[in-house]
Design an enzyme around this catalytic site. Structure first.
Site, PDB file in Angstrom:
ATOM      1  N   LYS A  49      -1.896   5.860  12.541  1.00  0.00           N
ATOM      2  CA  LYS A  49      -3.043   5.476  11.696  1.00  0.00           C
ATOM      3  C   LYS A  49      -2.752   5.841  10.242  1.00  0.00           C
ATOM      4  O   LYS A  49      -3.042   5.075   9.324  1.00  0.00           O
ATOM      5  CB  LYS A  49      -4.326   6.168  12.186  1.00  0.00           C
ATOM      6  N   GLN A  93     -10.296  12.365  15.622  1.00  0.00           N
ATOM      7  CA  GLN A  93      -9.491  11.872  16.741  1.00  0.00           C
ATOM      8  C   GLN A  93     -10.012  12.470  18.053  1.00  0.00           C
ATOM      9  O   GLN A  93     -10.186  13.682  18.168  1.00  0.00           O
ATOM     10  CB  GLN A  93      -8.009  12.263  16.513  1.00  0.00           C
ATOM     11  N   ASP A 116     -14.799   4.796  13.085  1.00  0.00           N
ATOM     12  CA  ASP A 116     -14.588   4.406  14.486  1.00  0.00           C
ATOM     13  C   ASP A 116     -15.778   3.642  15.072  1.00  0.00           C
ATOM     14  O   ASP A 116     -15.659   3.035  16.138  1.00  0.00           O
ATOM     15  CB  ASP A 116     -14.362   5.663  15.344  1.00  0.00           C
TER      16      ASP A 116
END
Ligand code: NAD
Length: 283
Positions: A49, A93, A116
């Site tokens: 990422k 994460q 997200d």
């Protein structure tokens, strides 16, 4: 193989270069990723990422926190980042170490910075048909289907998997595209009865070879979201022989995977637009 292969890389690269142009136009977009602990798979995902975000010109911060961090300390840090003027987009994460309450952590990220799309407000807006920030993997699947002119209006779509990250948002996006959607999961009886009905089959269970050729209708479009590390390497959830039956299929690797990161970067641009007021976050 009779199926057309739906590769993710060409579209993902195009999206990433569009994102880079948007970052240049905006000037600066601050993206912070938070990794708690040292889970090896999470490290790989964060590295990928970051690499993509740096290439696209984001001002990225790779925050690493110890695996034994106290819940309160983590929540305080996330609240601070959520309020910071330097941060446009914030990503934690997952999964987190066991002692941390994932749900509370997700709720602490400011909804308009939740790159997200996991915050209940973003999940709720999607459910109500007013998507704001939507989980990157299902968005990537939709972009691939659109790119390949897969007709969804009125189509029978089956999603295998009902996770908050992939299966549920996937089903909602398909529903909004006017497909007739069935969601299958680990308690579904006679999975094949459902999958054989599918004109579009999206598989996100995390089980290698869950879908076999006898479970797929001829000419169906099959999207394999699964990413399973096995002795044979990275494999999806769909057996190779399905490509003899399906009309089109995404390969693993190289199908949905590249799209996830591209759509994540797009989400980060959207977060920046919310902060600048170019877009109004639902309120
Ligand atoms: P998850 O474990 O949270 O959810 C799996 C889902 O599959 C559950 O809803 C479960 O009910 C269902 N399931 C399990 N066994 C089943 C069975 N026998 N029959 C029918 N349904 C069954 O996983 P997730 O986070 O949703 O991820 C799913 C897969 O997608 C994993 O392989 C993951 O690595 C992969 N993934 C890929 C990307 C990508 O970018 N390509 C992104 C996210 C997840």
């Amino acid at each position: 193989m009779s199926a057309t292969l739906i590769h993710g890389k060409p579209l993902a690269e195009r999206i990433r270069s569009e994102v880079a142009a948007e970052v240049r136009a905006i000037g600066r977009i601050g993206l912070v990723t938070v990794l708690v602990g040292d889970d090896p798979s999470s490290e790989v995902y964060i590295r990928l990422k970051h690499k993509a975000a740096v290439e696209a010109g984001f001002d990225t911060t790779d925050l690493r926190l110890p695996a034994d961090i106290a819940q309160d300390e983590l929540l305080a840090k996330l609240a601070e980042l959520s309020e910071s003027d330097d941060v446009d987009a914030l990503l934690v994460q997952l999964p987190l170490p066991d002692h941390l309450d994932e749900e509370r952590v997700i709720r602490t990220v400011a909804p308009a910075k939740d790159v997200d799309g996991f915050h209940p407000l973003n999940a709720g807006e999607l459910y109500l048909g007013r998507p704001a920030i939507v989980s990157a993997t299902p968005r990537g699947v939709m972009a691939l289907l659109e790119e390949h002119h897969v007709e969804l209006d009125g189509a029978r779509a089956v999603v295998i998997g009902r996770s908050d990250i992939v299966g549920k948002p996937m089903a909602h996006l398909l529903l909004q595209a006017n497909a007739t959607v069935t969601v299958c999961h680990s308690h579904t009886r006679d999975l094949y009865r459902h999958t054989l009905e599918a004109e579009v089959l999206v598989v996100a269970a995390g089980i290698p070879a869950l879908v076999t050729p006898d479970m797929v209708a001829e000419r169906a479009v099959v999207v394999d979201v699964g990413m399973n590390r096995t002795a044979a390497g990275l494999v999806g959830d769909v057996e190779a022989g399905v490509a003899e039956i399906a009309g089109a299929i995404t390969p693993v690797p190289g199908g949905v995977g590249p799209m996830t990161i591209a759509c994540l970067l797009e989400n980060a641009v959207r977060c920046a637009r919310y902060r600048r007021g170019d877009l109004a976050y639902p309120s």
